[in-house]
Design a protein around this motif. Sequence first.
Motif, PDB file in Angstrom:
ATOM      1  N   MET A  98      -1.161  -3.027  -3.584  1.00  0.00           N
ATOM      2  CA  MET A  98      -2.540  -3.167  -4.063  1.00  0.00           C
ATOM      3  C   MET A  98      -2.842  -2.179  -5.177  1.00  0.00           C
ATOM      4  O   MET A  98      -3.452  -2.538  -6.188  1.00  0.00           O
ATOM      5  CB  MET A  98      -3.521  -2.962  -2.903  1.00  0.00           C
ATOM      6  CG  MET A  98      -3.679  -4.146  -1.977  1.00  0.00           C
ATOM      7  SD  MET A  98      -4.241  -5.664  -2.797  1.00  0.00           S
ATOM      8  CE  MET A  98      -5.798  -5.139  -3.511  1.00  0.00           C
ATOM      9  N   THR A  99      -2.421  -0.922  -5.002  1.00  0.00           N
ATOM     10  CA  THR A  99      -2.666   0.092  -6.034  1.00  0.00           C
ATOM     11  C   THR A  99      -2.005  -0.307  -7.349  1.00  0.00           C
ATOM     12  O   THR A  99      -2.623  -0.254  -8.413  1.00  0.00           O
ATOM     13  CB  THR A  99      -2.125   1.465  -5.581  1.00  0.00           C
ATOM     14  OG1 THR A  99      -2.780   1.856  -4.378  1.00  0.00           O
ATOM     15  CG2 THR A  99      -2.374   2.525  -6.657  1.00  0.00           C
ATOM     16  N   GLY A 100      -0.749  -0.712  -7.261  1.00  0.00           N
ATOM     17  CA  GLY A 100      -0.024  -1.097  -8.466  1.00  0.00           C
ATOM     18  C   GLY A 100      -0.655  -2.284  -9.175  1.00  0.00           C
ATOM     19  O   GLY A 100      -0.863  -2.262 -10.398  1.00  0.00           O
ATOM     20  N   PHE A 101      -0.985  -3.322  -8.420  1.00  0.00           N
ATOM     21  CA  PHE A 101      -1.565  -4.518  -9.039  1.00  0.00           C
ATOM     22  C   PHE A 101      -2.945  -4.249  -9.627  1.00  0.00           C
ATOM     23  O   PHE A 101      -3.290  -4.762 -10.697  1.00  0.00           O
ATOM     24  CB  PHE A 101      -1.643  -5.665  -8.028  1.00  0.00           C
ATOM     25  CG  PHE A 101      -0.446  -6.573  -8.052  1.00  0.00           C
ATOM     26  CD1 PHE A 101      -0.188  -7.385  -9.136  1.00  0.00           C
ATOM     27  CD2 PHE A 101       0.429  -6.597  -6.984  1.00  0.00           C
ATOM     28  CE1 PHE A 101       0.915  -8.212  -9.171  1.00  0.00           C
ATOM     29  CE2 PHE A 101       1.537  -7.424  -6.993  1.00  0.00           C
ATOM     30  CZ  PHE A 101       1.789  -8.240  -8.092  1.00  0.00           C
ATOM     31  N   LEU A 102      -3.760  -3.449  -8.932  1.00  0.00           N
ATOM     32  CA  LEU A 102      -5.095  -3.157  -9.455  1.00  0.00           C
ATOM     33  C   LEU A 102      -5.023  -2.315 -10.732  1.00  0.00           C
ATOM     34  O   LEU A 102      -5.768  -2.566 -11.692  1.00  0.00           O
ATOM     35  CB  LEU A 102      -5.939  -2.451  -8.395  1.00  0.00           C
ATOM     36  CG  LEU A 102      -6.377  -3.326  -7.215  1.00  0.00           C
ATOM     37  CD1 LEU A 102      -7.056  -2.491  -6.133  1.00  0.00           C
ATOM     38  CD2 LEU A 102      -7.310  -4.443  -7.682  1.00  0.00           C
ATOM     39  N   LEU A 103      -4.122  -1.331 -10.766  1.00  0.00           N
ATOM     40  CA  LEU A 103      -3.922  -0.541 -11.985  1.00  0.00           C
ATOM     41  C   LEU A 103      -3.449  -1.429 -13.125  1.00  0.00           C
ATOM     42  O   LEU A 103      -3.941  -1.335 -14.261  1.00  0.00           O
ATOM     43  CB  LEU A 103      -2.896   0.573 -11.731  1.00  0.00           C
ATOM     44  CG  LEU A 103      -3.364   1.812 -10.974  1.00  0.00           C
ATOM     45  CD1 LEU A 103      -2.180   2.733 -10.701  1.00  0.00           C
ATOM     46  CD2 LEU A 103      -4.440   2.561 -11.749  1.00  0.00           C
ATOM     47  N   HIS A 104      -2.485  -2.286 -12.812  1.00  0.00           N
ATOM     48  CA  HIS A 104      -1.947  -3.193 -13.826  1.00  0.00           C
ATOM     49  C   HIS A 104      -3.037  -4.106 -14.380  1.00  0.00           C
ATOM     50  O   HIS A 104      -3.173  -4.275 -15.599  1.00  0.00           O
ATOM     51  CB  HIS A 104      -0.820  -4.016 -13.192  1.00  0.00           C
ATOM     52  CG  HIS A 104      -0.130  -4.932 -14.149  1.00  0.00           C
ATOM     53  ND1 HIS A 104       0.510  -6.078 -13.756  1.00  0.00           N
ATOM     54  CD2 HIS A 104       0.028  -4.864 -15.494  1.00  0.00           C
ATOM     55  CE1 HIS A 104       1.027  -6.680 -14.798  1.00  0.00           C
ATOM     56  NE2 HIS A 104       0.758  -5.963 -15.874  1.00  0.00           N
ATOM     57  N   ALA A 105      -3.849  -4.693 -13.478  1.00  0.00           N
ATOM     58  CA  ALA A 105      -4.905  -5.609 -13.906  1.00  0.00           C
ATOM     59  C   ALA A 105      -5.957  -4.890 -14.747  1.00  0.00           C
ATOM     60  O   ALA A 105      -6.439  -5.426 -15.757  1.00  0.00           O
ATOM     61  CB  ALA A 105      -5.552  -6.254 -12.676  1.00  0.00           C
TER      62      ALA A 105
END
Length: 241
Positions: A98-105
Amino acid sequence: MMQSVFWIVLLTAALASSIGGLLLCLRAWSSEALFAMISAGAGLLLAITLLDLMPHVFSDKSLWLMPFVLVGFVTLFALELISKSSGEFGSTGMIGVMTGFLLHAFVEGVSLVASLRMDSEVGVSVLVAMLLHKIPDGVTIASLLLAATNSRKKAFWGATSLGIATIAGALSFGFAERMFPPNWSGIMLAMTTGIFLYVSASHLVPYIGQTKKAQYGVYFVGAMAVYLILSAFLHASHLHA
């Protein structure tokens, strides 16, 4: 008029993230199906890491961002040690995903507005590329959340949160530009790459291997192949900025 079209397409790209969550929430799934989702999600996550994020880390033609890949990797590894995870795909793995995807988005939203201000053609290319890969992103996060929590509601909102983060990034471009140092987005993407690399290669792949069932390996490789074809199509069409 052009600004209206931009926001319509941006909202469409953001909504595409929730499609995977919506599809997975339409019915109940068996434990075998959930394992298949983990396998396919792991394949997509590894493919996104190596075919999408890693090239962006190297796009500056410099190795100065590589230590931040290691920082992201080690941070999640330390989190796992502290939590004393049993090795199952649970809370620590999902925190990383979740952290990775939210940062990426979020960074995607900022980068989109930045590229449009720099060059409208480049901005349109980034927007189209974003639209095409938001659906695999949504499928990945929704399938992993559903398998980890067995909650269709959490899977849907997890996928939807990616679109919200993208819009938030686009809206906060001016603030981010003033408050953060130059190249901050590269640092965030490098850390995201390290986080995804840890979750996919060091956590999900061994977890799938423990099942000793060839069908899950097929789902894993098949998901990577699908993303590889999508990535090849994007590069062939010169859509990446």
